[in-house]
Write an enzyme that holds these catalytic residues in place. Structure first.
Site, PDB file in Angstrom:
ATOM      1  N   LYS A 137      -9.402   2.060  -2.746  1.00 29.82           N
ATOM      2  CA  LYS A 137     -10.103   2.122  -1.656  1.00 29.82           C
ATOM      3  C   LYS A 137     -11.845   2.636  -0.548  1.00 29.82           C
ATOM      4  O   LYS A 137     -11.972   3.394  -1.034  1.00 29.82           O
ATOM      5  CB  LYS A 137      -8.944   2.550  -0.449  1.00 29.82           C
ATOM      6  CG  LYS A 137      -8.825   1.552   0.953  1.00 29.82           C
ATOM      7  CD  LYS A 137      -7.259   1.935   1.770  1.00 29.82           C
ATOM      8  CE  LYS A 137      -7.721   1.364   2.583  1.00 29.82           C
ATOM      9  NZ  LYS A 137      -5.833   1.704   3.854  1.00 29.82           N
TER      10      LYS A 137
ATOM     11  N   CYS B  93      -5.498  -3.236   1.617  1.00 30.74           N
ATOM     12  CA  CYS B  93      -5.706  -3.161   3.670  1.00 30.74           C
ATOM     13  C   CYS B  93      -6.893  -3.117   4.416  1.00 30.74           C
ATOM     14  O   CYS B  93      -7.351  -4.763   4.665  1.00 30.74           O
ATOM     15  CB  CYS B  93      -5.002  -1.633   4.168  1.00 30.74           C
ATOM     16  SG  CYS B  93      -3.756  -2.025   5.780  1.00 30.74           S
TER      17      CYS B  93
ATOM     18  N   GLU C  86       0.844  -1.164  -0.022  1.00 30.45           N
ATOM     19  CA  GLU C  86       0.309  -0.026   0.184  1.00 30.45           C
ATOM     20  C   GLU C  86       0.903   0.918  -0.030  1.00 30.45           C
ATOM     21  O   GLU C  86       2.097   1.364   0.638  1.00 30.45           O
ATOM     22  CB  GLU C  86      -1.055  -0.042   1.149  1.00 30.45           C
ATOM     23  CG  GLU C  86      -1.808   1.108   1.380  1.00 30.45           C
ATOM     24  CD  GLU C  86      -2.686   0.830   2.550  1.00 30.45           C
ATOM     25  OE1 GLU C  86      -3.430   1.939   2.546  1.00 30.45           O
ATOM     26  OE2 GLU C  86      -2.451   0.289   3.752  1.00 30.45           O
TER      27      GLU C  86
END
Length: 268
Positions: free
Chosen positions: A111, A148, A40
């Protein structure tokens, strides 16, 4: 089929970060890895540890110079590259991942779930993703991405499985003493959806935060499909057989036995 995770540390010199990343990917491609994933936001230091408006200047367009460098790399090595980056688009900022196949950008995933925790002040920088949960049809197979925090919400992995993803790549920036929790979450998602999930974590000490690495690939049975990396820079290789996904799905039948009519409460 061989896939790789580049467990890399990142410093303030973005040019050096890129060159180191390119070098390591070249090694992975030399070992016949067809898909290569980075952690990330690996192009920059971990800037979300603080709320600083000037750091928004680190964001770039998907057609920017850095991603162009990786398009060139992908084209020369005939690989699929998974490139997490800080995206600027139409006045908004996203925690994103570009998917590049044989030199061409084929799509971007943003995300969806954005945390707001000590050292992870991401809501200050990022708008929640508006790209949904895309599956990218690459030359190496159908893949999805979960950045994540998204991995801790099981709905995303299930949507990707229902859309036919064979592998989910999970770039992370996890720190503190959380590795056991992440290993359980990733392997549980892989098993519940009978697909491969490759978790690729940052590594190294930065100001006020230390990333522990421990990248790995989980298989459709919920077992390790690679060695568990340590806490230093590394290239993690996983040799996977796509037939295992089919075998696991036929054995357990989780997707086949779903009862969507009973799940209405999930959307309330």
């Amino acid at each position: 089929m061989r896939i790789a995770g580049i467990q890399i540390s990142s410093g303030p010199d973005i040019g050096r970060n890129i060159e180191r990343a390119v070098e390591m990917a070249g090694v992975a491609a030399g070992k016949n890895a067809g898909i290569i994933c980075y952690p990330e936001l690996f192009l920059t230091p971990w800037f979300p540890r603080q709320e600083e408006p000037s750091l928004r200047s680190l964001a770039q367009d998907a057609s920017g110079e850095a991603l162009s460098r990786f398009c060139t790399l992908s084209g020369s090595t005939k690989t699929v590259l998974i490139i997490p980056f800080f995206e600027s688009s139409h006045g908004k900022y996203y925690n994103s991942t570009a998917v590049i196949d044989s030199g061409s950008l084929i799509g971007v995933y943003r995300k969806v779930h954005v945390p707001n925790l000590p050292l992870y002040r991401e809501q200050f920088y990022f708008t929640p993703g508006d790209s949904g949960f895309p599956v990218f049809a690459t030359s190496q197979g159908r893949i999805g991405v979960q950045i994540c925090w998204d991995n801790l919400f099981p709905e995303g992995a299930r949507i990707l499985a229902l859309k036919g993803a064979e592998i989910i790549f999970s770039p992370t920036a996890a720190s503190l003493n959380t590795h056991s929790l992440w290993e359980r979450a990733i392997t549980a998602n892989a098993f519940a959806n009978n697909l491969f999930i490759f978790r690729v974590n940052r590594v190294g000490k930065e100001e006020g935060i230390s990333f522990y690495g421990r990248s790995f690939c989980a298989d459709p049975w919920g077992e390790m499909a690679s060695e568990l990396a340590g806490g230093k820079e590394a290239i993690v290789i996983a040799d996977i057989d796509p037939a295992e996904r089919i075998a696991a799905a036929e054995t357990w039948g989780f997707l086949r036995h779903r009862r969507p009519g009973e799940y209405g409460d999930l959307a309330k």
